[in-house]
Design a protein around this motif. Structure first.
Motif, PDB file in Angstrom:
ATOM      1  N   TYR A   1     -28.571  -3.404 -23.383  1.00  0.00           N
ATOM      2  CA  TYR A   1     -28.277  -2.009 -23.707  1.00  0.00           C
ATOM      3  C   TYR A   1     -26.767  -1.792 -23.707  1.00  0.00           C
ATOM      4  O   TYR A   1     -26.033  -2.434 -22.942  1.00  0.00           O
ATOM      5  N   ASP A   2     -26.291  -0.865 -24.550  1.00  0.00           N
ATOM      6  CA  ASP A   2     -24.871  -0.544 -24.520  1.00  0.00           C
ATOM      7  C   ASP A   2     -24.552   0.251 -23.263  1.00  0.00           C
ATOM      8  O   ASP A   2     -25.448   0.735 -22.557  1.00  0.00           O
ATOM      9  N   LEU A   3     -23.262   0.411 -22.947  1.00  0.00           N
ATOM     10  CA  LEU A   3     -22.859   1.025 -21.683  1.00  0.00           C
ATOM     11  C   LEU A   3     -23.355   2.461 -21.567  1.00  0.00           C
ATOM     12  O   LEU A   3     -23.817   2.886 -20.506  1.00  0.00           O
ATOM     13  N   GLY A   4     -23.290   3.227 -22.661  1.00  0.00           N
ATOM     14  CA  GLY A   4     -23.756   4.613 -22.617  1.00  0.00           C
ATOM     15  C   GLY A   4     -25.233   4.698 -22.280  1.00  0.00           C
ATOM     16  O   GLY A   4     -25.653   5.516 -21.449  1.00  0.00           O
ATOM     17  N   SER A   5     -26.044   3.844 -22.907  1.00  0.00           N
ATOM     18  CA  SER A   5     -27.480   3.834 -22.631  1.00  0.00           C
ATOM     19  C   SER A   5     -27.755   3.368 -21.205  1.00  0.00           C
ATOM     20  O   SER A   5     -28.642   3.894 -20.518  1.00  0.00           O
ATOM     21  N   ALA A   6     -26.984   2.382 -20.745  1.00  0.00           N
ATOM     22  CA  ALA A   6     -27.172   1.885 -19.392  1.00  0.00           C
ATOM     23  C   ALA A   6     -26.908   2.981 -18.367  1.00  0.00           C
ATOM     24  O   ALA A   6     -27.626   3.121 -17.375  1.00  0.00           O
ATOM     25  N   LEU A   7     -25.861   3.781 -18.582  1.00  0.00           N
ATOM     26  CA  LEU A   7     -25.566   4.888 -17.675  1.00  0.00           C
ATOM     27  C   LEU A   7     -26.632   5.980 -17.765  1.00  0.00           C
ATOM     28  O   LEU A   7     -26.933   6.651 -16.775  1.00  0.00           O
ATOM     29  N   LEU A   8     -27.229   6.156 -18.956  1.00  0.00           N
ATOM     30  CA  LEU A   8     -28.285   7.148 -19.115  1.00  0.00           C
ATOM     31  C   LEU A   8     -29.509   6.787 -18.273  1.00  0.00           C
ATOM     32  O   LEU A   8     -30.228   7.671 -17.796  1.00  0.00           O
ATOM     33  N   PHE A   9     -29.734   5.488 -18.063  1.00  0.00           N
ATOM     34  CA  PHE A   9     -30.830   5.085 -17.186  1.00  0.00           C
ATOM     35  C   PHE A   9     -30.613   5.593 -15.766  1.00  0.00           C
ATOM     36  O   PHE A   9     -31.567   5.912 -15.062  1.00  0.00           O
ATOM     37  N   SER A  10     -29.360   5.647 -15.320  1.00  0.00           N
ATOM     38  CA  SER A  10     -29.068   6.177 -13.988  1.00  0.00           C
ATOM     39  C   SER A  10     -29.472   7.641 -13.892  1.00  0.00           C
ATOM     40  O   SER A  10     -30.039   8.075 -12.882  1.00  0.00           O
ATOM     41  N   VAL A  11     -29.184   8.414 -14.940  1.00  0.00           N
ATOM     42  CA  VAL A  11     -29.589   9.820 -14.980  1.00  0.00           C
ATOM     43  C   VAL A  11     -31.117   9.926 -14.969  1.00  0.00           C
ATOM     44  O   VAL A  11     -31.703  10.741 -14.251  1.00  0.00           O
ATOM     45  N   THR A  12     -31.774   9.079 -15.771  1.00  0.00           N
ATOM     46  CA  THR A  12     -33.237   9.088 -15.850  1.00  0.00           C
ATOM     47  C   THR A  12     -33.868   8.757 -14.503  1.00  0.00           C
ATOM     48  O   THR A  12     -34.867   9.363 -14.095  1.00  0.00           O
ATOM     49  N   LEU A  13     -33.286   7.790 -13.785  1.00  0.00           N
ATOM     50  CA  LEU A  13     -33.798   7.408 -12.470  1.00  0.00           C
ATOM     51  C   LEU A  13     -33.814   8.615 -11.533  1.00  0.00           C
ATOM     52  O   LEU A  13     -34.801   8.859 -10.821  1.00  0.00           O
ATOM     53  N   ASN A  14     -32.752   9.404 -11.549  1.00  0.00           N
ATOM     54  CA  ASN A  14     -32.652  10.547 -10.656  1.00  0.00           C
ATOM     55  C   ASN A  14     -33.509  11.723 -11.113  1.00  0.00           C
ATOM     56  O   ASN A  14     -34.069  12.441 -10.282  1.00  0.00           O
TER      57      ASN A  14
END
Length: 427
Positions: free
Chosen positions: A276-289
């Motif tokens: 995944y690109d960096l933006g999508s990878a960081l979006l997973f952090s938001v999704t986790l929370n």
């Protein structure tokens, strides 16, 4: 109605929900300062002048959690001796200053030092705030009240992820760390509005002050506790049938914190390594929370209606299954759904585990019980980020992190189910 009754009635102008909201704001700062590290970890690996390896980045995360371990062990007992309010204010001041120091660190060694000191403050804050929330919550709504306050933790994580997406590429990782020091600006607000726990005051023969604060917030006056009943100290965690429940609580916190900090600190990097690109990878952090927030409210509602032990066990199992499934599916929207369920089974489980443990102990040793359980659990929290660094540093497939975390979730489920064997009331 007497003049005294009228005066007391007039004092009842504040709701305990205000205290829960203030504690939620404190926990938001706590959540931001912890979870932001996962957002900055990929950028730290690209910090050319520091030449960091995944193992070094994982070590810094573990050092933070070691500081939290010491902070929790010290502050839990301290809060039972000098009060919740003093420890909370000192913790807020400590971690705010050190977060700013992390953002300004000229070298990785100094960065690690400030992360350790920030961990001391963060570790001291969490068990003390937990005790205060439990003591200001209505008896039949403790899980929901605590979970609502802990939404601040998840909001902090979501904010850190969003700010990471917005700011890192343009301004770098340092600005996110400095933002974590913003709570120092609100210190006067907490000094003015945050009261001491009436239940704690009653254990210190300060009954008049305890009754005044209880009346002010519409709470029942706490019962005076005779000196013979005022147990204190570490030994009390193992007396009167508390030995096995205490050890079991430590195991539950070990597993839940390993899962939480392993996923929080490494999920963006793992997903980045998986393509995944960096933006999508960081979006997973938001999704986790986000997943943790939704699942937590559902779990808290069920816990208040029935057995919090079964709810914690079920959430552990959900986390184990969803994390394992992340190794079995390809890229697509279903991955976001699984990450959201993993948030419920990791962060959400950790939050409700605090309610379970907090209710095991009477007020005079509640801070000590929570502090030691969370402190021992921080060992798991230290191991979680170290696992991520070791797996990636060894060149193994990033999915191996998920295999390990899923196994830990299954163990946590068994430990939570084991608490059902304890029939004796421990409070």
């Amino acid at each position: 109605m007497t003049i005294q009754d009228v005066a007391i009635a007039k004092e009842r102008v504040r709701s305990p929900n205000m205290i829960i909201a203030l504690c939620g704001l404190l926990i938001l700062f706590d959540g931001y300062d912890l979870i932001v590290y996962g957002a900055v970890a990929p950028s730290l690996l690209r910090e050319g002048s520091w030449a960091l390896t995944p193992g070094m980045v994982g070590r810094a995360a573990s050092i933070t959690l070691f500081g939290m371990l010491l902070g929790a062990l010290i502050a839990g007992t301290l809060a039972d001796r000098i009060g919740r309010r003093k420890v909370i204010v000192g913790s807020l001041l400590s971690f705010s200053v050190m977060m700013i120091g992390s953002g300004l660190a000229p070298s990785f060694l100094i960065f690690e030092g400030t992360r350790f000191l920030a961990g001391l403050g963060l570790g001291a804050l969490f068990p003390t705030v937990t005790a205060l929330i439990i003591e200001f919550s209505p008896p039949k709504r403790k899980a929901m009240a605590y979970s609502t306050a802990l939404l601040g933790y998840l909001a902090g994580g979501i904010i850190s992820g969003i700010l990471g997406i917005m700011l890192i590429e343009t301004y770098g990782w340092r600005v996110l760390m400095i933002i974590g020091g913003a709570p120092i600006l609100l210190l006067p607000l907490f000094l003015r509005l945050l009261p001491e726990s009436p239940e704690w005051l009653a254990t210190k023969n300060r009954q008049e002050e305890a009754n005044r604060i209880a009346n002010q917030y519409g709470l029942p006056n706490p019962n005076p506790r005779p000196a013979a009943l005022r147990q204190a100290g570490i030994k009390s965690l193992f007396s009167e049938g508390r030995l096995l429940p205490t050890l079991n609580a430590w195991g539950i916190h070990f597993c839940s914190l390993l899962l939480t900090f392993g996923m929080v600190n490494w999920l963006p990097t793992i997903m980045y390594k998986m393509g995944y690109d960096l933006g999508s990878a960081l979006l997973f952090s938001v999704t986790l929370n986000l997943g943790a927030a939704i699942g937590l409210l559902i779990g808290a509602r069920i816990a208040d209606l029935g057995n919090v032990k079964m709810v914690v066990a079920g959430m552990f199992l959900l986390g184990a299954c969803s994390i394992w499934m992340l190794t079995q599916v390809g890229q697509g929207l279903q991955v976001y759904g699984l990450v959201a369920l993993a948030g419920t089974g990791t962060i959400g489980t950790q939050i409700l585990a605090n309610v379970l443990v907090g209710n095991l102990y009477p007020v005079e040793i509640r801070g000590t019980g929570l502090g030691f359980s969370l402190g021992i659990g921080r060992v798991g929290g230290m191991i979680g980020p170290a696992i991520g660094g070791a797996v990636l540093g060894a060149g193994l497939a990033p999915q191996w992190n998920f295999y390990i975390f899923a196994t830990v979730g299954a163990v946590g489920c068994v430990l939570a189910l084991a608490t059902l064997l304890y029939k004796k009331k421990t409070v």
